[in-house]
Design an enzyme around this catalytic site. Structure first.
Site, short mmCIF file in Angstrom:
data_model
loop_
_atom_site.label_atom_id
_atom_site.label_comp_id
_atom_site.label_asym_id
_atom_site.label_seq_id
_atom_site.Cartn_x
_atom_site.Cartn_y
_atom_site.Cartn_z
N ASN A 107 0.86 -1.18 0.00
CA ASN A 107 0.00 0.00 0.00
C ASN A 107 0.89 1.23 0.00
O ASN A 107 2.08 1.14 0.33
CB ASN A 107 -0.89 -0.02 1.25
CG ASN A 107 -2.01 1.02 1.19
OD1 ASN A 107 -2.05 1.85 0.30
ND2 ASN A 107 -2.92 0.95 2.15
N HIS A 109 1.02 5.35 1.27
CA HIS A 109 0.35 6.31 2.16
C HIS A 109 1.05 7.65 2.08
O HIS A 109 2.28 7.70 2.12
CB HIS A 109 0.38 5.78 3.61
CG HIS A 109 -0.30 6.67 4.59
ND1 HIS A 109 -1.64 7.01 4.49
CD2 HIS A 109 0.17 7.33 5.68
CE1 HIS A 109 -1.95 7.83 5.48
NE2 HIS A 109 -0.89 8.02 6.22
N ASP A 145 -2.43 1.34 7.80
CA ASP A 145 -1.14 1.95 7.38
C ASP A 145 0.01 1.60 8.32
O ASP A 145 0.90 2.41 8.53
CB ASP A 145 -1.30 3.48 7.31
CG ASP A 145 -2.39 3.89 6.32
OD1 ASP A 145 -3.07 4.90 6.58
OD2 ASP A 145 -2.59 3.18 5.32
#
Ligand code: GRF
Length: 200
Positions: A107, A109, A145
């Site tokens: 991911n 962020h 996160d």
């Protein structure tokens, strides 16, 4: 390496990956599908323009969140990805999805983790008054996160910034970081020792 990208919005991170793949085989990855949690977003348009198969699974179309998570797992599994890239995907991937692809889901962020997790990283950094923020590419571990960090890039906060201008500046660094990381993971793999990610 077979890559599935998950998006929820403008898809500029996705576009950077599409452009990197188009630039030549040296990238090492093939985007085999793009998935979203909603329809009518630029991210899906970008995929369609690049002739990449797309799908959209909306949580509200399922009886429970868990049913959505399992449906997303099954849909992504159809493409047999080596790597799943969540690039601006605005849903938390659940336990069933991560059981199937955990360890291979990354991911991005727009903040320097562990600072400012969640949906408003740039705004939170601005409100806190930090002078340096940035972006983080990490392995999804199930929290918000908080997975093992793969790479980070620093971005200065400038006088007169608002959340929008700061986020746009971060996204410029973020796209470059994501392309570099995805290419390296796709070409050479990785190992993780506790929380330390080692890229060959
Ligand atoms: C990115 O900054 C991502 O980190 C955050 O939302 C933004 C998505 O941008 N979660 P895009 O959809 O890739 O343009």
């Amino acid at each position: 390496a077979r890559i599935v990208v998950l998006v929820s919005g403008s898809g500029t991170n996705l576009q950077a990956l599409i452009d990197a793949e188009k630039a030549g085989p040296a990238f090492g990855g093939t985007i085999v599908a793009v998935g979203a949690d909603r329809t009518g977003i630029a991210g899906l348009e970008r995929a369609a323009q690049a002739d990449i198969p797309t799908f959209a699974l909306r949580v509200k179309d399922f009886p429970t969140r868990e049913a959505w998570d399992r449906a997303l797992r099954d849909k992504v599994a159809e493409y047999a990805p080596d790597l799943v890239v969540s690039a601006g995907f605005m849903k938390l991937l659940g336990p069933d999805f991560l059981a199937a692809f955990g360890g291979r889901v990354i991911n991005t962020h727009p903040a320097l983790s562990p600072s400012f997790p969640g949906m408003h990283g740039p705004a939170d950094a601005l409100a806190y008054g930090v002078k340096i923020t940035g972006c983080t590419v990490f392995f999804v571990a199930g929290g918000v996160d908080d997975g093992p960090v793969i790479a980070q890039a620093a971005v200065a906060v400038e006088d007169g910034d608002d959340a929008e201008s700061l986020h746009e500046r971060i996204k410029t660094a973020e796209r470059a970081l994501l392309v570099d990381v995805v290419g390296r993971l796709a070409r050479s793999g990785w190992t993780i020792d506790k929380r330390k990610v080692i890229l060959p």
